[in-house]
Write an enzyme that holds these catalytic residues in place. Structure first.
Site, PDB file in Angstrom:
ATOM      1  N   ARG A  54      29.490 -23.410  51.461  1.00 26.28           N
ATOM      2  CA  ARG A  54      29.576 -22.343  50.504  1.00 26.28           C
ATOM      3  C   ARG A  54      28.138 -21.924  50.170  1.00 26.28           C
ATOM      4  O   ARG A  54      27.188 -22.536  50.624  1.00 26.28           O
ATOM      5  CB  ARG A  54      30.359 -22.758  49.244  1.00 26.28           C
ATOM      6  CG  ARG A  54      30.317 -24.226  48.891  1.00 26.28           C
ATOM      7  CD  ARG A  54      29.241 -24.751  48.024  1.00 26.28           C
ATOM      8  NE  ARG A  54      28.672 -23.766  47.133  1.00 26.28           N
ATOM      9  CZ  ARG A  54      27.378 -23.759  46.906  1.00 26.28           C
ATOM     10  NH1 ARG A  54      26.586 -24.604  47.426  1.00 26.28           N
ATOM     11  NH2 ARG A  54      26.852 -22.861  46.121  1.00 26.28           N
ATOM     12  N   GLY A  55      28.028 -20.804  49.368  1.00 24.06           N
ATOM     13  CA  GLY A  55      26.696 -20.264  49.143  1.00 24.06           C
ATOM     14  C   GLY A  55      26.453 -19.152  50.154  1.00 24.06           C
ATOM     15  O   GLY A  55      26.674 -19.327  51.369  1.00 24.06           O
ATOM     16  N   ALA A  56      26.012 -17.987  49.653  1.00 22.44           N
ATOM     17  CA  ALA A  56      25.936 -16.784  50.492  1.00 22.44           C
ATOM     18  C   ALA A  56      25.173 -16.976  51.805  1.00 22.44           C
ATOM     19  O   ALA A  56      25.719 -16.693  52.883  1.00 22.44           O
ATOM     20  CB  ALA A  56      25.364 -15.623  49.674  1.00 22.44           C
ATOM     21  N   ARG A  95      36.089 -14.917  52.999  1.00 25.96           N
ATOM     22  CA  ARG A  95      35.673 -14.710  51.608  1.00 25.96           C
ATOM     23  C   ARG A  95      35.016 -13.323  51.485  1.00 25.96           C
ATOM     24  O   ARG A  95      34.180 -12.962  52.296  1.00 25.96           O
ATOM     25  CB  ARG A  95      34.707 -15.813  51.143  1.00 25.96           C
ATOM     26  CG  ARG A  95      35.321 -17.206  51.184  1.00 25.96           C
ATOM     27  CD  ARG A  95      34.395 -18.245  50.569  1.00 25.96           C
ATOM     28  NE  ARG A  95      34.323 -18.083  49.116  1.00 25.96           N
ATOM     29  CZ  ARG A  95      33.396 -18.680  48.364  1.00 25.96           C
ATOM     30  NH1 ARG A  95      32.462 -19.452  48.924  1.00 25.96           N
ATOM     31  NH2 ARG A  95      33.372 -18.498  47.038  1.00 25.96           N
ATOM     32  N   GLN A 207      29.980 -26.437  41.031  1.00 26.68           N
ATOM     33  CA  GLN A 207      28.874 -26.467  41.997  1.00 26.68           C
ATOM     34  C   GLN A 207      27.561 -26.902  41.319  1.00 26.68           C
ATOM     35  O   GLN A 207      26.691 -27.478  41.943  1.00 26.68           O
ATOM     36  CB  GLN A 207      28.651 -25.078  42.618  1.00 26.68           C
ATOM     37  CG  GLN A 207      29.731 -24.627  43.573  1.00 26.68           C
ATOM     38  CD  GLN A 207      30.821 -23.822  42.895  1.00 26.68           C
ATOM     39  OE1 GLN A 207      31.166 -24.059  41.729  1.00 26.68           O
ATOM     40  NE2 GLN A 207      31.414 -22.887  43.625  1.00 26.68           N
ATOM     41  N   ASP A 248      25.259 -13.235  45.453  1.00 29.30           N
ATOM     42  CA  ASP A 248      26.080 -13.135  46.660  1.00 29.30           C
ATOM     43  C   ASP A 248      25.983 -11.734  47.251  1.00 29.30           C
ATOM     44  O   ASP A 248      26.198 -11.538  48.436  1.00 29.30           O
ATOM     45  CB  ASP A 248      27.535 -13.466  46.320  1.00 29.30           C
ATOM     46  CG  ASP A 248      27.669 -14.953  46.084  1.00 29.30           C
ATOM     47  OD1 ASP A 248      27.999 -15.675  47.031  1.00 29.30           O
ATOM     48  OD2 ASP A 248      27.344 -15.394  44.969  1.00 29.30           O
ATOM     49  N   ASN A 258      27.205 -12.593  41.313  1.00 34.20           N
ATOM     50  CA  ASN A 258      26.942 -14.025  41.476  1.00 34.20           C
ATOM     51  C   ASN A 258      28.108 -14.785  40.852  1.00 34.20           C
ATOM     52  O   ASN A 258      29.042 -14.180  40.324  1.00 34.20           O
ATOM     53  CB  ASN A 258      25.610 -14.413  40.823  1.00 34.20           C
ATOM     54  CG  ASN A 258      25.137 -15.793  41.254  1.00 34.20           C
ATOM     55  OD1 ASN A 258      25.193 -16.154  42.430  1.00 34.20           O
ATOM     56  ND2 ASN A 258      24.719 -16.601  40.288  1.00 34.20           N
ATOM     57  N   LYS A 259      28.052 -16.113  40.894  1.00 32.48           N
ATOM     58  CA  LYS A 259      29.137 -16.946  40.411  1.00 32.48           C
ATOM     59  C   LYS A 259      29.607 -16.525  39.019  1.00 32.48           C
ATOM     60  O   LYS A 259      28.785 -16.201  38.151  1.00 32.48           O
ATOM     61  CB  LYS A 259      28.678 -18.418  40.381  1.00 32.48           C
ATOM     62  CG  LYS A 259      29.730 -19.401  39.979  1.00 32.48           C
ATOM     63  CD  LYS A 259      31.015 -19.266  40.741  1.00 32.48           C
ATOM     64  CE  LYS A 259      30.792 -19.411  42.242  1.00 32.48           C
ATOM     65  NZ  LYS A 259      32.043 -19.108  42.970  1.00 32.48           N
TER      66      LYS A 259
END
Ligand code: MRU
Length: 369
Positions: A54-56, A95, A207, A248, A258-259
Site C-alpha cells: 500500500r502507499g501511492a 484501487r 498504518q 495519493d 491523502n488518507k
C-alpha cells in the site's frame, strides 16, 4: 531503508529468478516481517487490492511489476499488447485514488508498444525497475529539500527538538525507499537535528501506529503514537511545530488527496497557525485534474475494516470486533485537503506553494495536460 540492520527496498526481483517479484506483506507489520513472493499478475493485483502492499508510490511500482508478470503469462505467438491491455484493466480496478497506479500502467503499456520488437516481458521489467529507481530518487530529493524546513525550525528553537505530526504512513514502506513525508525526518535525524514525531494511529487500518511507528523504531527516530483526534489539542498547546503528510493524488492547483483524516489535521493546523506541508513526488501529481473535491475518485472500502481491528494476543494475530456487529459502518479511505490549507508542497525539484503557478513553476512540462 534498514530492517534489523539490513538494507531493503520495498519491492525487488532476484537475479536468476524470473517471474517472481518480492515485497513485504504489510498487513502483518509490525508483528511479523514476512516477505511475499508474487508470481502472477493476478497475485500482484490482489496484493494491491488487499493492501499487502500500500502507499501511492509502491502501488504504482507494484502495478508496473504486475504487468511484467502478465507479459510472461501472454500466450506464445500472440501480440502481447491486447493481452496486456486486458490485464492492465484488471490492475486499474484494484484501487482508484492513488494516481501512481494509472501513471505506471500507462507507462508500461507505452513502453511495450514502443518496443514491439523486444520481448514484452523484458521491456515491462525494465520499465518497472525504472519506475522504482525514479521513485527512490524522487523521495531522496524530497528528503534533501524538506530537511531545510526542519533545520530552519530547529535553529529558531535553539536546537530543541522539532515536533512533527504525520498522518498515516508516507514512509519508505509506502514507497520504494526513504518515504515521502518521512524522508525529511530521516534526513534531519541523520544530520543530527533533534526531531520528535507525533504519529497518528490512522484508523481504521492503523498504518500510523503499525507501520510508521515500526519504521521510526527501526531508524531510531523519537516518536509518540497518538489517537487520530489528538493532534488539534497538541497544536493548541504549542506541542506541534509542523505537519508533514503524503499524498495519493494532487491536482494541478494543489488540492491534495491523502488518507482519511488529513483534511481535519489541515483545518486544525490552519486554526493554530502551524505550517502544513505535503510531500509530493511527481508520480502522485495529476495535472489533468483541478478541483480535487469534485474530481478525485475517493476509495470506499469494506465496512469490515471499521468493525474489526487486528492485534497481537499471546503471540497470535487476532481479529477483534470493536462495535455492535449489527450496526452499519462506512469506510472512506481518503479525503481532499484544499490548496488553501496547505503551506507548501515538498517535491523532488524543491518546495513550492500549493498553486497552479507554484506546481507548473517546478514542473513546466505538466502545463496543458
Ligand atoms: O490506504 P493506503 O495505506 O494506501 O494510504 C496511504 C496514504 O494515504 C499515504 O499517505 C499516501 O499513499 C502517500 S504514500 C507516500
Amino acid at each position: 531503508m534498514q530492517i534489523q540492520g539490513t538494507h531493503y527496498r520495498t519491492i525487488w526481483t532476484e537475479p536468476g529468478e524470473p517471474g517472481t517479484v518480492y515485497t513485504f506483506d504489510q498487513r502483518l507489520l509490525p508483528f511479523e516481517i514476512r516477505i511475499a513472493a508474487l508470481k502472477s499478475c493476478e497475485e500482484a493485483a490482489q496484493a494491491i487490492e488487499q493492501m499487502l502492499v500500500r502507499g501511492a508510490p509502491l502501488i504504482g511500482a507494484t502495478a508496473a511489476y504486475a504487468l511484467y508478470l502478465a507479459a510472461r503469462e501472454a500466450p506464445p505467438g500472440v501480440d502481447a499488447l491486447p493481452f496486456l491491455r486486458e490485464k492492465a484493466a484488471r490492475i486499474l480496478r484494484t484501487r482508484p485514488t492513488a494516481v501512481d497506479l494509472q501513471h505506471a500502467v500507462r507507462r508500461v503499456l507505452d513502453t511495450v508498444e514502443a518496443n514491439a520488437w523486444e520481448d514484452s516481458a523484458s521491456a515491462a521489467l525494465q520499465c518497472a525497475e525504472a519506475i522504482a529507481h525514479e521513485s527512490a530518487a524522487q523521495c531522496r530529493a524530497i528528503g534533501v529539500h524538506g530537511l531545510e524546513l526542519i533545520r530552519a525550525h530547529s535553529q529558531s528553537k535553539g536546537g530543541r527538538p522539532v515536533h512533527i505530526l504525520t498522518h498515516c504512513n508516507a514512509g519508505w514502506l509506502a514507497c520504494i525507499d526513504y518515504g515521502t513525508a518521512t524522508a525529511p525526518i530521516y534526513a534531519a535525524h541523520d544530520a543530527g537535528i533533534p526531531v520528535h514525531v507525533w504519529v497518528d494511529e490512522t484508523r481504521p487500518r492503523n498504518q500510523g501506529s503499525k507501520i510508521t511507528a515500526f519504521e521510526l523504531l527501526q531508524h531510531g527516530v523519537p516518536h509518540t503514537v497518538i489517537p487520530d483526534n489528538t493532534g488539534g489539542h497538541l497544536m493548541q498547546h504549542g506541542l506541534v511545530d509542523m505537519v508533514i503528510v503524503g499524498t495519493d493524488r494532487t491536482t494541478r492547483r494543489g488540492d491534495v488527496a491523502n488518507k482519511i483524516g488529513t483534511y481535519l489535521k489541515a483545518l486544525a493546523a490552519k486554526d493554530n497557525d502551524i505550517p502544513f506541508y505535503v510531500a509530493l513526488p511527481s508520480s502522485s501529481l495529476d495535472a489533468s485534474l483541478e478541483d480535487g473535491i469534485r474530481e478525485i475518485p475517493i476509495e470506499e472500502r469494506d465496512e469490515e475494516e471499521v468493525k474489526y481491528t487486528w492485534g497481537m494476543e499471546e503471540g497470535k494475530l487476532k481479529k477483534v470486533l470493536t462495535m455492535p456487529a449489527e450496526s452499519p459502518a462506512a469506510n472512506y479511505g481518503f479525503d481532499v485537503t484544499p490548496a488553501r490549507l496547505i503551506t507548501g508542497l515538498i517535491t523532488e525539484r524543491g518546495i513550492c506553494p500549493a498553486s497552479e503557478a507554484g506546481i507548473l513553476g517546478l514542473f513546466p512540462e505538466k502545463r496543458g495536460l
